[in-house]
Design an enzyme around this catalytic site. Sequence first.
Site, PDB file in Angstrom:
ATOM      1  N   TYR A  86       9.223   9.647  -4.253  1.00 37.34           N
ATOM      2  CA  TYR A  86       8.521   9.948  -2.988  1.00 37.34           C
ATOM      3  C   TYR A  86       9.189   9.185  -1.838  1.00 37.34           C
ATOM      4  CZ  TYR A  86       4.968  11.695  -6.220  1.00 37.34           C
ATOM      5  OH  TYR A  86       4.317  12.369  -7.215  1.00 37.34           O
ATOM      6  N   TYR A  98      -6.258   6.172   4.800  1.00 37.92           N
ATOM      7  CA  TYR A  98      -6.385   5.164   3.740  1.00 37.92           C
ATOM      8  C   TYR A  98      -5.551   3.924   4.052  1.00 37.92           C
ATOM      9  CZ  TYR A  98      -5.516   2.451  -0.357  1.00 37.92           C
ATOM     10  OH  TYR A  98      -5.371   1.378  -1.198  1.00 37.92           O
ATOM     11  N   THR A 148       1.933   5.581  -7.454  1.00 37.26           N
ATOM     12  CA  THR A 148       2.711   4.738  -8.360  1.00 37.26           C
ATOM     13  C   THR A 148       1.829   3.661  -8.981  1.00 37.26           C
ATOM     14  OG1 THR A 148       4.590   5.085  -6.856  1.00 37.26           O
ATOM     15  CG2 THR A 148       4.867   3.431  -8.574  1.00 37.26           C
ATOM     16  N   ASP A 163      -9.316   5.838  -1.281  1.00 41.72           N
ATOM     17  CA  ASP A 163      -8.305   6.523  -2.087  1.00 41.72           C
ATOM     18  C   ASP A 163      -8.991   7.167  -3.290  1.00 41.72           C
ATOM     19  OD1 ASP A 163      -8.933   4.378  -3.716  1.00 41.72           O
ATOM     20  OD2 ASP A 163      -6.857   3.724  -4.006  1.00 41.72           O
ATOM     21  N   GLU A 201       0.821  -1.210   0.000  1.00 42.56           N
ATOM     22  CA  GLU A 201       0.000   0.000   0.000  1.00 42.56           C
ATOM     23  C   GLU A 201       0.859   1.267   0.000  1.00 42.56           C
ATOM     24  OE1 GLU A 201      -3.006   0.257  -0.670  1.00 42.56           O
ATOM     25  OE2 GLU A 201      -3.674  -1.811  -0.451  1.00 42.56           O
TER      26      GLU A 201
END
Length: 368
Positions: free
Chosen positions: A92, A130, A53, A148, A47
């Site tokens: 990220y 989430y 991505t 999401d 997750e």
Amino acid sequence: MKEEPLKHLQTINRKEFQKNLLSWFSREQRDLPWRKDQDPYKVWVSEIMLQQTRVDTVIPYFNRFIEKFPTIDALATADEEDVLKAWEGLGYYSRVRNLQSAVKEVSEKYGGIVPDTPKEISSLKGVGPYTAGAILSIAYSKPEPAVDGNVMRVFSRILSIWLDIAKPASRKVFEQAVRNLISEENPSYFNQALMELGALICTPTSPSCLLCPVREHCQAFEEGVQTELPVKSKKKSARKMNMAAAVLFTEDDRVVIHKRPGKGLLANLWEFPNFEVGSSSGGRKQLLDQMEEEYKVDCSLKAGVVTKIQHVFSHIVWDIEVYVGSIDSTTFDESGLIAVTTEELEKYAFPVSHQKIWRETGAGILQK
């Protein structure tokens, strides 16, 4: 009077909706490596990787990451350089730094067992609503919403919700919708089915409504407005930055790199020396001046730009002019710069932009 965003909830046959959605997912779900079992750690890693991505990109990263760090304790005790290297290219990077911090806490505070309550799991670093909902529902079969962008898109159409999904306050409405419709018997499949539906059928543009297993429950399809939903305000355009970078070789063909600061963008990753320059022209002189000012070193750069690289982040765009040159390795003992062989370069984690720089310059140029 303000319109109630969930007014269409009462028109849905909850049991039929669940049945249609779950039977479709049982038949059509993709064979993904994190679905092999319900290990909370693997669900968690997947997750975090899947944020921002694509699934196809994540699959090989997930397999390599789990092979290298198969358990909570393996990741908790791993060297950060190794963890960043395993993440290299996914971007990220704060995601994986937060993941490792949280995993250390799980190892120390919870005996290596991922907590199974909303309060405890939400207290972990990098675990937002989430991710918490995804782990609790998928791994622990708790009827918690995991909302999401996919889920908000699906429910904005099914329930004809005209709220701006880019606004944080809208999420609460969609979480309430999921709580009302989620399968208590199989929340794991229910949440995964919603995500799968958004990824495969109820796509952002040109949704495949005729293939949708819950089409008969969809208010937007009935009204013919499925392509107008969801409502999503546009992000501000990214700020452009003109950059200049230097691929510098020492007298014995080692390459000069340095580590970025421990906080901020691309924290703790390695890169070639680079600076923001005032304009896209005159980058070479500014780069030489900044090298002297920042690192107190003298270097020489070949005339002309070797290549130009553009890298797009969510909020900024780097336009990088790349130069190649040489440097005396005896001059930067205390500069923060280090010189490594091209073989050693493979051990260091670089952001995508600097991987491109190396591929397009240093990898083929070794200065002679």
